[in-house]
Design an enzyme around this catalytic site. Sequence first.
Site, PDB file in Angstrom:
ATOM      1  N   CYS A  74      -1.508  -3.710   3.405  1.00 51.19           N
ATOM      2  CA  CYS A  74      -2.465  -4.715   3.230  1.00 51.19           C
ATOM      3  C   CYS A  74      -1.709  -6.082   3.506  1.00 51.19           C
ATOM      4  CB  CYS A  74      -2.886  -4.785   1.882  1.00 51.19           C
ATOM      5  SG  CYS A  74      -4.041  -3.223   1.443  1.00 51.19           S
TER       6      CYS A  74
ATOM      7  N   SER B 251       0.776  -1.381  -0.024  1.00 47.02           N
ATOM      8  CA  SER B 251      -0.051  -0.193   0.052  1.00 47.02           C
ATOM      9  C   SER B 251       0.902   1.115   0.056  1.00 47.02           C
ATOM     10  CB  SER B 251      -1.111   0.013   1.127  1.00 47.02           C
ATOM     11  OG  SER B 251      -1.894   1.088   0.859  1.00 47.02           O
TER      12      SER B 251
ATOM     13  N   HIS C 203       4.994  13.817   6.760  1.00 47.22           N
ATOM     14  CA  HIS C 203       4.889  15.358   6.653  1.00 47.22           C
ATOM     15  C   HIS C 203       5.523  16.098   7.851  1.00 47.22           C
ATOM     16  CE1 HIS C 203       1.560  14.036   3.782  1.00 47.22           C
ATOM     17  NE2 HIS C 203       1.388  13.136   4.659  1.00 47.22           N
TER      18      HIS C 203
END
Length: 123
Positions: A91, A71, A76
């Site tokens: 996943c 995935s 940030h």
Amino acid sequence: MQGEVPLVGRFAGRHVLAEFEGIEPSLLDDPVFLKKTLANAVTEAGATVCEVVSHAFAPQGVTVLALLAESHASVHTYPEIGSVFVDVFTCGDRADPERAVTLLAKLLGAVTVRMSTVERGEG
């Protein structure tokens, strides 16, 4: 075996959301370092990195996205306050997103780590 669901292809996964604080600000404004560090953390946690991209903001801050076979992962940064938001979703059962977040916190030297996990899909 016939009918067995592949580990990555199963519609289930864990989504880890985290905040780190107390990080050296210069590390959080270095896209090259952050790309390498995120890739190392998710790889060590069993994920397969397909691509890692980054964007540096003016006057400061970086976003890094890692596309994983399982995935994605993202960082940030907020160098002005020594903090970072982290998001790792995988996943299947092959990769361990909690381990990836824990490793990333260690590699960044985070003083404070808050982490929560959401189970997604079919349990």
